[in-house]
Design an enzyme around this catalytic site. Structure first.
Site, PDB file in Angstrom:
ATOM      1  N   ASP A  81      21.511  21.598  -8.411  1.00  0.00           N
ATOM      2  CA  ASP A  81      22.909  21.956  -8.630  1.00  0.00           C
ATOM      3  C   ASP A  81      23.398  21.302  -9.921  1.00  0.00           C
ATOM      4  OD1 ASP A  81      24.769  19.338  -7.450  1.00  0.00           O
ATOM      5  OD2 ASP A  81      22.635  19.417  -7.003  1.00  0.00           O
ATOM      6  N   HIS A 120      13.750  25.072  -6.951  1.00  0.00           N
ATOM      7  CA  HIS A 120      15.147  25.388  -6.595  1.00  0.00           C
ATOM      8  C   HIS A 120      16.011  24.682  -7.636  1.00  0.00           C
ATOM      9  CE1 HIS A 120      18.527  26.347  -3.925  1.00  0.00           C
ATOM     10  NE2 HIS A 120      19.022  25.165  -4.296  1.00  0.00           N
ATOM     11  N   ASP A 125       6.300  27.499  -2.460  1.00  0.00           N
ATOM     12  CA  ASP A 125       6.787  27.471  -3.844  1.00  0.00           C
ATOM     13  C   ASP A 125       7.735  28.648  -4.027  1.00  0.00           C
ATOM     14  OD1 ASP A 125       7.222  27.191  -6.529  1.00  0.00           O
ATOM     15  OD2 ASP A 125       5.215  27.848  -7.148  1.00  0.00           O
ATOM     16  N   GLU A 131      13.276  21.711  -4.224  1.00  0.00           N
ATOM     17  CA  GLU A 131      14.294  21.316  -5.193  1.00  0.00           C
ATOM     18  C   GLU A 131      13.727  20.220  -6.092  1.00  0.00           C
ATOM     19  OE1 GLU A 131      19.114  20.462  -5.327  1.00  0.00           O
ATOM     20  OE2 GLU A 131      18.019  20.182  -3.453  1.00  0.00           O
TER      21      GLU A 131
END
Length: 546
Positions: free
Chosen positions: A148, A474, A519, A528
């Site tokens: 993020d 991610h 993956d 992540e």
């Protein structure tokens, strides 16, 4: 499927070297890139273990010191290609260091250094202090934390600590050049790793209030959709102060002071001033002030159960930096509180040693590292050395329980299991520095082997390093930047028996811990990335390459 697992990057000529097979064979060969056999050996049957679920066979070729590119073969099956050379890890080291540059927030990236991974300036607006709508603060800069775009004080401080401890323990890290903009001080250029750390240090200074307390995080109220950073236009909020963030920042500023004073005395003094302000706030506010997300907010919480380890880290760091008795006395007080807390944790079944914990959630081990750097004999430091040696012995005993020589147990395969591994490898690295031990060194090397492909997923968990390196982290920018591969050097969270996201539930429920991995971009609980998964690898590799 029959497979031969091996470290896909390679080995130093004199290091411990092995491949692990999941099928029965009596002999193996190592062949060069021309297909010529250059080494032969017998295969040892290890047996089945609970973390891989495989009947494993070990091919040891440690006696092979020839350099070049090779593969292992047996019964007509081949491993991936790997290299044996003195500089086998040079690219890996540059990649894992440069990851922090690619994660910079603000207007710090340039096409000259970021190349195809460049993006426009992001998150340049003033941030609103949550609950104080009229208060705006400039918090531009720092590193995006993970998949993020949040920036978190405790996470950033811990990642910085890993890197700065790497500098303090192993001078070779100062020599690694990884192609980032130069920072010049008094006519001299800072080492790349210190230039990069300064980006996050400068940001954390902005996260400190005038009274010394540190805001816990700055994020949008909810996670951004999968867009490029410059397209994340939601309002930025600074979320409340915590004693966790204040203590971690006090500690890492003191640690940074010990490093930067040799390069820029004025900047080092500024760091120390901020550290002391934070510590003064902690002393004036002895009650823990923990953190919980605001109702409805879903960005990273980084909540912790206590702030004792954080205060211990801060006291130890300032004692190491300034050699003033009052900080040592504070460290003793926090040590006693930690021991009481640890007893309660043991009753709940926790097996680790709190004084060797090196992650964002428990940072007592980071305080311990400060004491070890002090390198003096006292009632606290002598006990700390014993903690590290005992934990290292426990990890080596674990490594004997599986064919991969991996120091983990099944309960370690949690969210971010690769960080669990890397924290253990840090412990082993430090223990080996206290007292040289071949078992410690071999267990470190087996851990790196696992991370780089010698695992039952046959996957290197570092992008761009290894023939079968994972490719789909991610991570918002690499998911939407229309570039086929992510930038190199990202460390995946790795196998996780929890399988907490919907895509992860495609993994069969009866899978062995080492096989609980996909993956896939959707797999935030498995795949992540984050700054504090890269940072311990930098520390460990600095120790391995010394």
């Amino acid at each position: 499927m029959r497979s031969i697992y091996v470290n896909q990057v390679g080995f130093f000529p004199e290091s411990y070297k092995k491949a692990v097979l999941n099928f029965k064979a009596s002999e193996f060969e190592v062949c060069n890139d021309k297909g010529e056999s250059v080494f032969k050996g017998n295969i040892r049957h290890f047996g089945t273990d609970e973390i891989s679920g495989e009947d494993t066979f070990v091919a040891d070729f440690s006696k092979m010191i020839q350099t070049g590119k090779f593969y292992v073969c047996a019964e007509g099956y081949k491993s991936t290609t790997f290299e044996i050379s003195e500089n086998v890890y040079d690219k890996l080291m540059k990649d894992i260091c440069k990851c922090f540059y690619y994660l910079r927030c603000g207007d710090a990236l340039t096409k000259e250094f970021a190349g195809e991974y460049y993006h426009k300036p992001c998150h340049m607006e003033m941030a609103t202090v949550y609950g104080e709508e009229n208060v705006k603060v400039d918090v531009k800069g720092g590193w995006h934390d993970a998949g993020d775009y949040g920036r978190y004080s405790t996470a950033g401080a811990v990642a910085l600590a890993h890197l700065l401890f790497g500098v303090r323990f192993f001078n070779n890290l100062l020599k690694v050049k990884f192609n980032i903009p130069e920072v010049e001080v008094n006519g001299n250029v800072l080492p790349d790793i210190l230039s990069e750390c300064k980006v996050e240090l400068d940001f954390l200074m902005k996260m400190q209030r005038d009274d010394g307390a540190v805001w816990h995080k700055v994020t949008t109220f909810c996670h951004a959709p999968f867009v490029m950073p410059e397209d994340d236009k939601s309002e930025l909020f600074i979320f409340p102060v915590s004693s966790l963030a204040t203590a971690d920042v006090a500690a890492v500023f003191a640690l940074a002071y010990t490093v930067y004073k040799d390069y820029d005395k004025e900047y080092a003094q500024l760091l120390l001033t901020h550290s002391l302000k934070a510590y003064d706030w902690l002393k004036a506010n002895p009650e823990e002030l923990l953190f919980c997300n605001a109702e409805g907010s879903n960005t990273g919480e980084y909540g912790e159960a206590e702030d004792i380890s954080n205060r211990f880290f801060a006291a130890c760091a300032l004692y190491e930096a300034l050699d003033e008795k009052n900080y040592f006395e504070d460290a003793i007080i926090q040590k006693e509180r930690l021991e009481e807390y640890d007893k309660k944790q043991k009753l709940k079944g926790y097996q680790g040693d709190i004084f060797t914990c090196l992650g964002w959630g428990d940072v007592a081990g980071l305080g311990a590292l400060c004491l070890l750097l002090k390198d003096e004999s006292n009632i606290l430091t002598d006990k700390i050395k014993k903690h590290f040696e005992d934990e290292a012995d426990r990890l080596c005993a674990n490594a004997k329980k599986n064919g991969f020589g991996l120091c983990m147990e099944k309960d370690d395969f949690i969210w971010g299991s690769n960080m669990e591994l890397l924290k253990y490898l840090m412990v082993l690295t430090v223990a080996d520095r206290i007292e040289k031990n071949d078992a410690y060194k071999n267990t470190i090397e087996s851990g790196i082997d696992y991370l780089l492909g010698c695992n039952s997923m046959d996957t290197s968990y570092v992008t761009g390093n290894g023939e079968k390196a994972f490719k789909n982290p991610h991570l918002r920018p690499t998911a939407v930047d229309n570039i086929e591969l992510p930038w190199p050097g990202l460390v995946s969270g790795g196998p996780n028996v929890g399988l907490q996201d919907e895509r992860a539930k495609e993994v069969p429920k009866d899978s062995a811990p080492m096989k609980c991995y996909l993956d896939h971009i959707d797999c935030y609980s498995l795949n992540e990335i984050t700054i504090y998964w890269n940072s311990p690898l930098v520390f460990v590799m600095a120790g391995l390459m010394k």
